[in-house]
Design a protein around this motif. Structure first.
Motif, PDB file in Angstrom:
ATOM      1  N   ARG A   9       0.902  -1.296   0.180  1.00 22.05           N
ATOM      2  CA  ARG A   9      -0.199  -0.050   0.071  1.00 22.05           C
ATOM      3  C   ARG A   9       0.680   1.156  -0.125  1.00 22.05           C
ATOM      4  O   ARG A   9       0.658   2.166  -0.574  1.00 22.05           O
ATOM      5  CB  ARG A   9      -1.041   0.097   1.223  1.00 22.05           C
ATOM      6  CG  ARG A   9      -2.246  -0.979   1.104  1.00 22.05           C
ATOM      7  CD  ARG A   9      -3.125  -0.788   2.232  1.00 22.05           C
ATOM      8  NE  ARG A   9      -2.736  -0.304   3.369  1.00 22.05           N
ATOM      9  CZ  ARG A   9      -2.524  -0.981   4.675  1.00 22.05           C
ATOM     10  NH1 ARG A   9      -3.574  -1.852   4.489  1.00 22.05           N
ATOM     11  NH2 ARG A   9      -2.439  -0.528   5.630  1.00 22.05           N
ATOM     12  N   THR A  10       1.975   1.353   0.799  1.00 22.53           N
ATOM     13  CA  THR A  10       2.962   2.327   0.739  1.00 22.53           C
ATOM     14  C   THR A  10       3.490   2.806  -0.521  1.00 22.53           C
ATOM     15  O   THR A  10       3.230   3.832  -0.813  1.00 22.53           O
ATOM     16  CB  THR A  10       4.005   2.213   1.995  1.00 22.53           C
ATOM     17  OG1 THR A  10       3.152   1.992   3.266  1.00 22.53           O
ATOM     18  CG2 THR A  10       4.853   3.380   1.903  1.00 22.53           C
ATOM     19  N   ILE A  11       3.859   1.576  -1.286  1.00 21.20           N
ATOM     20  CA  ILE A  11       4.714   1.770  -2.417  1.00 21.20           C
ATOM     21  C   ILE A  11       3.621   2.328  -3.535  1.00 21.20           C
ATOM     22  O   ILE A  11       3.916   3.113  -4.274  1.00 21.20           O
ATOM     23  CB  ILE A  11       5.102   0.555  -3.012  1.00 21.20           C
ATOM     24  CG1 ILE A  11       6.452  -0.035  -2.075  1.00 21.20           C
ATOM     25  CG2 ILE A  11       5.759   0.473  -4.376  1.00 21.20           C
ATOM     26  CD1 ILE A  11       6.802  -1.193  -2.142  1.00 21.20           C
ATOM     27  N   ALA A  62       4.938   8.065 -15.296  1.00 22.50           N
ATOM     28  CA  ALA A  62       5.295   9.427 -16.132  1.00 22.50           C
ATOM     29  C   ALA A  62       6.796   9.356 -16.094  1.00 22.50           C
ATOM     30  O   ALA A  62       7.411   9.838 -17.093  1.00 22.50           O
ATOM     31  CB  ALA A  62       4.563  10.735 -15.490  1.00 22.50           C
ATOM     32  N   LEU A  63       7.473   9.143 -14.828  1.00 19.46           N
ATOM     33  CA  LEU A  63       8.946   9.235 -14.967  1.00 19.46           C
ATOM     34  C   LEU A  63       9.629   8.046 -15.911  1.00 19.46           C
ATOM     35  O   LEU A  63      10.651   8.086 -16.363  1.00 19.46           O
ATOM     36  CB  LEU A  63       9.580   9.306 -13.475  1.00 19.46           C
ATOM     37  CG  LEU A  63       9.172  10.128 -12.499  1.00 19.46           C
ATOM     38  CD1 LEU A  63       9.643  10.029 -11.363  1.00 19.46           C
ATOM     39  CD2 LEU A  63       9.826  11.452 -13.056  1.00 19.46           C
ATOM     40  N   THR A  64       8.874   7.223 -15.870  1.00 17.70           N
ATOM     41  CA  THR A  64       9.577   5.797 -16.549  1.00 17.70           C
ATOM     42  C   THR A  64       8.994   5.754 -18.037  1.00 17.70           C
ATOM     43  O   THR A  64       9.516   4.604 -18.553  1.00 17.70           O
ATOM     44  CB  THR A  64       9.490   4.637 -15.743  1.00 17.70           C
ATOM     45  OG1 THR A  64       8.103   4.304 -15.508  1.00 17.70           O
ATOM     46  CG2 THR A  64      10.433   4.697 -14.265  1.00 17.70           C
ATOM     47  N   ARG A  65       7.972   6.440 -18.529  1.00 13.16           N
ATOM     48  CA  ARG A  65       7.369   6.335 -19.673  1.00 13.16           C
ATOM     49  C   ARG A  65       8.576   6.065 -20.786  1.00 13.16           C
ATOM     50  O   ARG A  65       8.270   5.587 -21.838  1.00 13.16           O
ATOM     51  CB  ARG A  65       6.505   7.347 -19.915  1.00 13.16           C
ATOM     52  CG  ARG A  65       5.530   7.074 -21.109  1.00 13.16           C
ATOM     53  CD  ARG A  65       4.127   8.088 -20.856  1.00 13.16           C
ATOM     54  NE  ARG A  65       3.706   8.017 -19.958  1.00 13.16           N
ATOM     55  CZ  ARG A  65       3.245   9.183 -19.033  1.00 13.16           C
ATOM     56  NH1 ARG A  65       3.477  10.212 -19.646  1.00 13.16           N
ATOM     57  NH2 ARG A  65       2.547   9.046 -18.250  1.00 13.16           N
ATOM     58  N   ASP A  66       9.604   7.214 -20.908  1.00  6.33           N
ATOM     59  CA  ASP A  66      10.392   7.266 -21.909  1.00  6.33           C
ATOM     60  C   ASP A  66      11.780   6.468 -21.829  1.00  6.33           C
ATOM     61  O   ASP A  66      12.486   6.529 -22.491  1.00  6.33           O
ATOM     62  CB  ASP A  66      10.894   8.689 -21.850  1.00  6.33           C
ATOM     63  CG  ASP A  66       9.637   9.589 -22.046  1.00  6.33           C
ATOM     64  OD1 ASP A  66       8.569   9.134 -22.764  1.00  6.33           O
ATOM     65  OD2 ASP A  66       9.658  10.824 -21.735  1.00  6.33           O
ATOM     66  N   ARG A  68       1.701   6.732  -6.885  1.00  6.81           N
ATOM     67  CA  ARG A  68       0.680   7.640  -7.095  1.00  6.81           C
ATOM     68  C   ARG A  68       1.113   9.043  -6.909  1.00  6.81           C
ATOM     69  O   ARG A  68       0.855  10.023  -7.708  1.00  6.81           O
ATOM     70  CB  ARG A  68      -0.574   7.368  -6.534  1.00  6.81           C
ATOM     71  CG  ARG A  68      -1.642   6.407  -7.007  1.00  6.81           C
ATOM     72  CD  ARG A  68      -2.868   6.405  -6.489  1.00  6.81           C
ATOM     73  NE  ARG A  68      -2.904   6.093  -4.836  1.00  6.81           N
ATOM     74  CZ  ARG A  68      -2.802   4.802  -4.459  1.00  6.81           C
ATOM     75  NH1 ARG A  68      -2.819   3.933  -4.736  1.00  6.81           N
ATOM     76  NH2 ARG A  68      -2.782   5.046  -2.935  1.00  6.81           N
ATOM     77  N   ALA A  69       1.913   9.525  -5.749  1.00  8.51           N
ATOM     78  CA  ALA A  69       2.253  10.762  -5.447  1.00  8.51           C
ATOM     79  C   ALA A  69       3.623  11.233  -6.477  1.00  8.51           C
ATOM     80  O   ALA A  69       3.552  12.469  -6.786  1.00  8.51           O
ATOM     81  CB  ALA A  69       2.842  10.719  -4.021  1.00  8.51           C
ATOM     82  N   VAL A  70       4.469  10.404  -6.870  1.00  8.86           N
ATOM     83  CA  VAL A  70       5.339  10.519  -7.496  1.00  8.86           C
ATOM     84  C   VAL A  70       4.906  10.436  -9.085  1.00  8.86           C
ATOM     85  O   VAL A  70       5.753  11.169  -9.955  1.00  8.86           O
ATOM     86  CB  VAL A  70       6.723   9.826  -7.262  1.00  8.86           C
ATOM     87  CG1 VAL A  70       7.854  10.106  -8.129  1.00  8.86           C
ATOM     88  CG2 VAL A  70       7.019   9.761  -5.939  1.00  8.86           C
ATOM     89  N   GLU A  71       4.077   9.838  -9.439  1.00 11.51           N
ATOM     90  CA  GLU A  71       3.867   9.541 -10.822  1.00 11.51           C
ATOM     91  C   GLU A  71       4.736   8.803 -11.370  1.00 11.51           C
ATOM     92  O   GLU A  71       5.517   9.220 -12.422  1.00 11.51           O
ATOM     93  CB  GLU A  71       3.220  10.745 -11.473  1.00 11.51           C
ATOM     94  CG  GLU A  71       2.089  11.535 -10.780  1.00 11.51           C
ATOM     95  CD  GLU A  71       1.744  12.938 -11.724  1.00 11.51           C
ATOM     96  OE1 GLU A  71       2.518  13.223 -12.820  1.00 11.51           O
ATOM     97  OE2 GLU A  71       1.167  13.620 -11.079  1.00 11.51           O
ATOM     98  N   ALA A  72       5.095   7.718 -10.792  1.00 16.65           N
ATOM     99  CA  ALA A  72       6.200   6.843 -11.438  1.00 16.65           C
ATOM    100  C   ALA A  72       6.021   6.481 -12.856  1.00 16.65           C
ATOM    101  O   ALA A  72       6.906   6.346 -13.519  1.00 16.65           O
ATOM    102  CB  ALA A  72       6.475   5.643 -10.365  1.00 16.65           C
TER     103      ALA A  72
END
Length: 169
Positions: free
Chosen positions: A51-53, A64-68, A58-62
């Motif tokens: 749940r924490t992960i 979006a960071l790893t999409r590219d 969701r908070a960091v929008e992971a």
């Protein structure tokens, strides 16, 4: 009467056969309870971590960071590991100073190979470098900066200067 005796005999046999199990349950009850409690606690901890992960993602929008990021780059069979790159860098850096303590004049090809290894180490660690874009003194300054970044990231390289000797008083 015969049926009652047969039933009573069957119950007596079952009771005698289950006595070892009953004794084991009584004597090992604390172990069984402890295992159940530990299993439940571990399950709760794993659930809390998931749940924490998920909350952090969701908070960091992971996504979006790893999409590219192209993950196939990491799975190439010809890709060298960071340990191999670090060993080569240490070997190169060790050759910068000869036995007499004087700096060796490096040939441009050796400097280019050293810079390629620095760039590969930066790619492995996700560090920003500009060695390919610079020339001359600017490139030397960038090389020192990149060596410092790698040192901060935990990849220590031998110093470019000769080791200092202590003076005895």
């Amino acid at each position: 009467m015969e049926v009652g005796r047969a039933m009573l005999l069957a119950l007596a046999i079952v009771a005698v056969a289950s006595l070892p199990v009953l004794f084991a349950l009584v004597f090992c009850a604390d172990e069984i309870i402890d295992r159940v409690a530990c299993g439940y606690a571990e399950w709760r901890e794993r659930r809390r971590e998931r749940r924490t992960i998920a909350r952090l993602d969701r908070a960091v929008e992971a996504d979006a960071l790893t999409r590219d990021v192209d993950l196939s780059e990491f799975d190439r069979p010809d890709r060298r590991s960071l340990q191999q790159i670090a060993a080569d860098l240490r070997r190169f850096a060790g050759h910068r100073v000869n036995q007499g303590g004087r700096a060796v004049i490096w040939h441009p090809a050796v400097l280019d190979a050293y810079d390629r290894h620095l760039r590969a180490a930066c790619r492995c660690l996700g560090l920003v470098e500009h060695l390919g874009e610079l020339e001359g003194v600017d490139r030397e300054i960038e090389r020192v900066r990149v060596e410092g970044l790698l040192d901060e990231a935990g990849l220590t390289l031998p110093a470019a200067r000769a080791p200092r000797r202590q003076r005895h008083r």
